[in-house]
Write a protein that holds these residues in place. Structure first.
Motif, PDB file in Angstrom:
ATOM      1  N   ASP A   1       0.849  -1.191   0.000  1.00  0.00           N
ATOM      2  CA  ASP A   1       0.000   0.000   0.000  1.00  0.00           C
ATOM      3  C   ASP A   1       0.888   1.246   0.000  1.00  0.00           C
ATOM      4  N   VAL A   2       0.855   1.989  -1.081  1.00  0.00           N
ATOM      5  CA  VAL A   2       1.687   3.187  -1.201  1.00  0.00           C
ATOM      6  C   VAL A   2       1.388   4.186  -0.089  1.00  0.00           C
ATOM      7  N   ASP A   3       0.141   4.261   0.368  1.00  0.00           N
ATOM      8  CA  ASP A   3      -0.208   5.194   1.441  1.00  0.00           C
ATOM      9  C   ASP A   3       0.461   4.804   2.757  1.00  0.00           C
ATOM     10  N   THR A   4       0.590   3.509   3.011  1.00  0.00           N
ATOM     11  CA  THR A   4       1.287   3.056   4.220  1.00  0.00           C
ATOM     12  C   THR A   4       2.760   3.425   4.139  1.00  0.00           C
ATOM     13  N   ARG A   5       3.377   3.200   2.976  1.00  0.00           N
ATOM     14  CA  ARG A   5       4.787   3.569   2.821  1.00  0.00           C
ATOM     15  C   ARG A   5       4.970   5.071   3.031  1.00  0.00           C
ATOM     16  N   LYS A   6       4.077   5.878   2.455  1.00  0.00           N
ATOM     17  CA  LYS A   6       4.168   7.333   2.611  1.00  0.00           C
ATOM     18  C   LYS A   6       3.964   7.747   4.069  1.00  0.00           C
ATOM     19  N   ALA A   7       3.053   7.059   4.776  1.00  0.00           N
ATOM     20  CA  ALA A   7       2.806   7.375   6.187  1.00  0.00           C
ATOM     21  C   ALA A   7       4.037   7.093   7.040  1.00  0.00           C
ATOM     22  N   VAL A   8       4.733   6.013   6.736  1.00  0.00           N
ATOM     23  CA  VAL A   8       5.956   5.683   7.478  1.00  0.00           C
ATOM     24  C   VAL A   8       7.029   6.733   7.208  1.00  0.00           C
ATOM     25  N   ILE A   9       7.263   7.011   5.940  1.00  0.00           N
ATOM     26  CA  ILE A   9       8.305   7.971   5.567  1.00  0.00           C
ATOM     27  C   ILE A   9       7.987   9.361   6.119  1.00  0.00           C
ATOM     28  N   GLY A  10       6.734   9.778   5.981  1.00  0.00           N
ATOM     29  CA  GLY A  10       6.329  11.081   6.496  1.00  0.00           C
ATOM     30  C   GLY A  10       6.337  11.138   8.015  1.00  0.00           C
ATOM     31  N   GLY A  11       5.976  10.031   8.652  1.00  0.00           N
ATOM     32  CA  GLY A  11       5.926   9.991  10.109  1.00  0.00           C
ATOM     33  C   GLY A  11       7.296  10.043  10.760  1.00  0.00           C
TER      34      GLY A  11
ATOM     35  N   GLY B   1      11.272 -12.450  14.091  1.00  0.00           N
ATOM     36  CA  GLY B   1      12.584 -11.819  14.178  1.00  0.00           C
ATOM     37  C   GLY B   1      12.565 -10.317  14.352  1.00  0.00           C
ATOM     38  N   ALA B   2      11.406  -9.748  14.599  1.00  0.00           N
ATOM     39  CA  ALA B   2      11.305  -8.293  14.732  1.00  0.00           C
ATOM     40  C   ALA B   2      11.977  -7.794  16.005  1.00  0.00           C
ATOM     41  N   ALA B   3      12.690  -6.688  15.870  1.00  0.00           N
ATOM     42  CA  ALA B   3      13.279  -6.017  17.029  1.00  0.00           C
ATOM     43  C   ALA B   3      12.217  -5.224  17.774  1.00  0.00           C
ATOM     44  N   ALA B   4      11.175  -4.790  17.025  1.00  0.00           N
ATOM     45  CA  ALA B   4      10.113  -3.979  17.613  1.00  0.00           C
ATOM     46  C   ALA B   4       8.878  -4.039  16.719  1.00  0.00           C
ATOM     47  N   THR B   5       7.762  -3.605  17.284  1.00  0.00           N
ATOM     48  CA  THR B   5       6.516  -3.493  16.518  1.00  0.00           C
ATOM     49  C   THR B   5       5.949  -2.095  16.700  1.00  0.00           C
ATOM     50  N   VAL B   6       5.162  -1.679  15.718  1.00  0.00           N
ATOM     51  CA  VAL B   6       4.434  -0.411  15.803  1.00  0.00           C
ATOM     52  C   VAL B   6       3.008  -0.724  15.372  1.00  0.00           C
ATOM     53  N   PRO B   7       2.021  -0.391  16.233  1.00  0.00           N
ATOM     54  CA  PRO B   7       0.631  -0.698  15.889  1.00  0.00           C
ATOM     55  C   PRO B   7       0.049   0.287  14.881  1.00  0.00           C
ATOM     56  N   GLU B   8      -0.879  -0.225  14.098  1.00  0.00           N
ATOM     57  CA  GLU B   8      -1.660   0.623  13.198  1.00  0.00           C
ATOM     58  C   GLU B   8      -2.974   0.939  13.905  1.00  0.00           C
ATOM     59  N   PRO B   9      -3.592   2.082  13.705  1.00  0.00           N
ATOM     60  CA  PRO B   9      -3.133   3.153  12.831  1.00  0.00           C
ATOM     61  C   PRO B   9      -1.830   3.758  13.359  1.00  0.00           C
ATOM     62  N   LEU B  10      -0.985   4.156  12.423  1.00  0.00           N
ATOM     63  CA  LEU B  10       0.345   4.633  12.772  1.00  0.00           C
ATOM     64  C   LEU B  10       0.289   5.981  13.478  1.00  0.00           C
ATOM     65  N   ASP B  11       0.919   6.033  14.632  1.00  0.00           N
ATOM     66  CA  ASP B  11       1.094   7.271  15.373  1.00  0.00           C
ATOM     67  C   ASP B  11       2.512   7.745  15.044  1.00  0.00           C
TER      68      ASP B  11
ATOM     69  N   VAL C   1       5.042   7.597  17.997  1.00  0.00           N
ATOM     70  CA  VAL C   1       5.436   6.228  18.367  1.00  0.00           C
ATOM     71  C   VAL C   1       6.351   5.651  17.292  1.00  0.00           C
ATOM     72  N   LEU C   2       6.017   5.860  16.047  1.00  0.00           N
ATOM     73  CA  LEU C   2       6.823   5.354  14.936  1.00  0.00           C
ATOM     74  C   LEU C   2       8.224   5.956  14.978  1.00  0.00           C
ATOM     75  N   GLN C   3       8.313   7.268  15.115  1.00  0.00           N
ATOM     76  CA  GLN C   3       9.608   7.938  15.135  1.00  0.00           C
ATOM     77  C   GLN C   3      10.445   7.496  16.336  1.00  0.00           C
ATOM     78  N   GLU C   4       9.824   7.382  17.508  1.00  0.00           N
ATOM     79  CA  GLU C   4      10.550   6.941  18.702  1.00  0.00           C
ATOM     80  C   GLU C   4      11.047   5.509  18.553  1.00  0.00           C
ATOM     81  N   THR C   5      10.230   4.652  17.941  1.00  0.00           N
ATOM     82  CA  THR C   5      10.636   3.251  17.750  1.00  0.00           C
ATOM     83  C   THR C   5      11.798   3.162  16.771  1.00  0.00           C
ATOM     84  N   VAL C   6      11.708   3.880  15.658  1.00  0.00           N
ATOM     85  CA  VAL C   6      12.800   3.884  14.682  1.00  0.00           C
ATOM     86  C   VAL C   6      14.076   4.431  15.330  1.00  0.00           C
ATOM     87  N   ALA C   7      13.968   5.504  16.075  1.00  0.00           N
ATOM     88  CA  ALA C   7      15.137   6.087  16.747  1.00  0.00           C
ATOM     89  C   ALA C   7      15.760   5.087  17.713  1.00  0.00           C
TER      90      ALA C   7
END
Length: 130
Positions: free
Chosen positions: A14-24, A104-114, A117-123
């Motif tokens: 889903d291109v919108d999900t990819r954009k939400a991750v990148i934008g978030g 094998g995930a190091a972490a998870t982020v729930p949807e809908p994407l906050d 939370v996404l930025q803190e998890t990636v950091a």
């Protein structure tokens, strides 16, 4: 502040999900962390090809992608590659966190994407805290 740049792959059909991750997350997820060069993939073969040919600091995989979800892709990557970068799985339900960890995930982020939370998890994952 770090002058380093790292590659991060984001997978979703889903291109919108990819954009939400990148934008978030943006270009720099936190102070002192490297700048992110985003690489997108919309299919499992695309993920496998890019991971085999790249040097990624992190993979963000959509666990809810149709056809082939991020959890099965993460599990398969660990079986076919000697070394797999840390993985964050996007999940639809908290009950799926155990399956994401199994894959094998190091972490998870729930949807809908906050975005926070996404930025803190990636950091956290990029800093090696997870």
């Amino acid at each position: 502040m770090s002058d380093q740049t790292v590659d991060v792959l984001v997978f979703s059909d889903d291109v919108d999900t990819r954009k939400a991750v990148i934008g978030g997350v943006g270009l720099r997820p936190g102070k002192g962390l490297p700048t992110i060069n985003w690489v997108e993939a919309a299919t499992k073969p695309g993920v496998v090809e890019k991971v085999r040919g790249g040097d990624f600091a992190l993979l963000i995989l959509d666990g809810e992608a149709t056809k082939e979800g991020g959890m099965s892709i993460a599990r398969e990557l660990s079986g076919i590659l000697d070394s797999v970068p840390p993985v964050i799985i996007l999940t639809a339900r908290q009950q799926d966190d155990w399956l994401a960890t199994w894959s094998g995930a190091a972490a998870t982020v729930p949807e809908p994407l906050d975005p926070i939370v996404l930025q803190e998890t990636v950091a956290s994952v990029l800093a090696g805290d997870r």
